[in-house]
Design a protein around this motif. Structure first.
Motif, PDB file in Angstrom:
ATOM      1  N   UNK A 159       0.840  -1.197   0.000  1.00 40.35           N
ATOM      2  CA  UNK A 159       0.000   0.000   0.000  1.00 40.35           C
ATOM      3  C   UNK A 159       0.873   1.243   0.000  1.00 40.35           C
ATOM      4  N   UNK A 160       0.323   2.331  -0.517  1.00 43.27           N
ATOM      5  CA  UNK A 160       1.036   3.599  -0.491  1.00 43.27           C
ATOM      6  C   UNK A 160       1.282   4.056   0.946  1.00 43.27           C
ATOM      7  N   UNK A 161       0.308   3.782   1.817  1.00 39.45           N
ATOM      8  CA  UNK A 161       0.370   4.302   3.183  1.00 39.45           C
ATOM      9  C   UNK A 161       1.586   3.787   3.948  1.00 39.45           C
ATOM     10  N   UNK A 162       2.005   2.546   3.694  1.00 39.98           N
ATOM     11  CA  UNK A 162       3.135   1.970   4.426  1.00 39.98           C
ATOM     12  C   UNK A 162       4.440   2.041   3.644  1.00 39.98           C
ATOM     13  N   UNK A 163       4.406   2.620   2.441  1.00 44.23           N
ATOM     14  CA  UNK A 163       5.566   2.535   1.562  1.00 44.23           C
ATOM     15  C   UNK A 163       6.780   3.257   2.121  1.00 44.23           C
ATOM     16  N   UNK A 164       6.595   4.436   2.657  1.00 42.39           N
ATOM     17  CA  UNK A 164       7.748   5.183   3.176  1.00 42.39           C
ATOM     18  C   UNK A 164       8.476   4.398   4.259  1.00 42.39           C
TER      19      UNK A 164
END
Length: 411
Positions: free
Chosen positions: A64-69
């Motif tokens: 997911x984008x939310x956990x990517x960083x």
């Protein structure tokens, strides 16, 4: 246009802990160190795109984008472990994609902060992010500048709506130019606009209009790339069905000559075959890309990202879910690697350095290559002055035939 190809080469396995051969870490202080951070997300897929990117509908489960960083931060920490007591500070950072600016600015700032905590930054470090024109606004650009980004690269591609439509770019003409002004107001000293020439249906006048619009916006760097129609893309299928015409090599050559004429007249100077920077500002060149072209060291974090340290090249697993799983399990996300021998590195130096305005040393060439270089000079493909001084430097005509010249010189 710094992006990761969708196909990965074969190679030997990467150790689970990501460790490198001892020789790769020898004499590191003599080489610059950069980081490429790949963000593989896009709002939509452009018709010509063959990069390792994913829209929401293509992503599937497990990422997911939310956990990517957080995952990129984990790989940065892995890089610190693998490089051990390497004393180098980071000289360049390039955040590419995909569309990095689909992530919140705070996520990009967090990745940058992790690099600072683990490695530190060299004085005057160059920190770039790519951005699509519709994915940023003045507030977002201000957050990036505050976080430490000092260079931004906008994907303009064309100033003509019908050309953007064929490329399936979603921004409106005029928006990239507005972005340049917004970035200047946010405090960015260095700004690039990416252009593409040779799109089916584009005319010479369309291309001149795009160059003039880009120059009028006032960036200090412009990249101009010939469109490559990759198998498997929607654009390739449209051309095969006869819906749009294929642009030929002669048109590409004409557009390149137009670019050189327009850009040089505006005070920009080529320093790599596809890149021009403000002639009066050495800092306008993209130092991160110069790391690639001169065989320095860089660590690529993210799905499908490629890295090179001390003659060892490796690449990560492609899919974001596989990438996230490897890091969650404490493993390197590396999918394969190759150790370059002396001959491989010699040939790569010729391939890459010949594309630079400063050229490559003739001492890199084998006897057959030296003979080919003399012939290329006689044929007007290499500059005679630098040739006499021991360097192979492409003429303007040589730039049009760069791939053929390189093939002859590496024989």
């Amino acid at each position: 246009m710094e992006s990761m190809p969708s196909a990965l080469p074969d190679g030997e396995p990467v150790p689970a802990d990501g460790s490198l051969p001892a020789h790769a870490l020898h004499d590191t202080a003599a080489r610059p160190l950069g980081f490429y951070l790949h963000v593989p997300y896009c709002a939509t897929r452009c018709g010509y795109c063959d990069f390792n990117t994913y829209t929401a509908s293509e992503l599937g489960g497990g990422a997911s984008r939310e956990s990517y960083a957080d995952q990129v931060v984990e790989e940065i920490r892995l890089a610190r472990k693998v490089l051990g007591d390497d004393p180098r500070r980071v000289e360049t950072v390039f955040v590419g994609g995909g569309t990095p600016t689909l992530l919140p600015a705070a996520d990009l700032a967090r990745m940058l902060r992790a690099l600072g905590e683990e490695f530190g930054f060299a004085e005057g470090a160059e920190v770039t992010t790519e951005a699509n024109p519709e994915s940023v606004d003045p507030a977002y650009l201000g957050e990036l500048r505050e976080a430490g980004f000092n260079r931004v690269s906008f994907g303009m591609q064309s100033a003509r709506q019908h050309v953007l439509r064929v490329l399936e770019r979603t921004h409106t003409p005029g928006r990239p130019e507005e972005c340049v002004a917004e970035a200047r107001r946010a405090g960015f000293a260095h700004i690039n606009l990416d252009l593409i020439y040779g799109t089916p249906g584009e005319t010479d006048e369309d291309w001149r209009a795009s160059l003039d619009a880009a120059l009028a916006a006032g960036p200090d760097h412009i990249s101009a790339y010939a469109l490559i129609v990759e198998d498997g893309t929607r654009l390739a299928r449209r051309i095969r069905r006869g819906e749009v015409p294929m642009t030929d090599d002669d048109a590409h050559a004409d557009r390149y000559l137009i670019a050189e004429e327009r850009l040089s007249a505006a005070g920009m100077r080529w320093y790599e075959v596809s890149n021009w920077a403000a002639a009066d500002d050495a800092a306008a060149r993209c130092r991160h890309n110069e790391l690639y072209w001169t065989g320095a060291d860089w660590w690529g974090a993210g799905p499908g990202a490629h890295s090179h340290v001390g003659g060892v090249r490796w690449w990560n697993v492609k899919h974001p879910a596989a990438y996230a799983r490897a890091l969650a399990e404490g493993r390197s996300p590396g999918a394969g690697r190759e150790v370059l021998g002396a001959e491989d590195r010699r040939v790569e130096r010729i391939l890459l350095e010949l594309r630079l305005a400063r050229g490559c040393p003739l001492e890199l060439l084998a006897p057959a290559g030296r003979k080919a270089a003399q012939q290329a000079c006689d044929d007007g493909l290499l500059e005679p002055g630098p040739y006499a001084e021991g360097r192979a430097v492409l003429t303007l005509r040589g730039r049009l035939l760069a791939d053929a010249v390189v093939r002859d010189l590496v024989d």
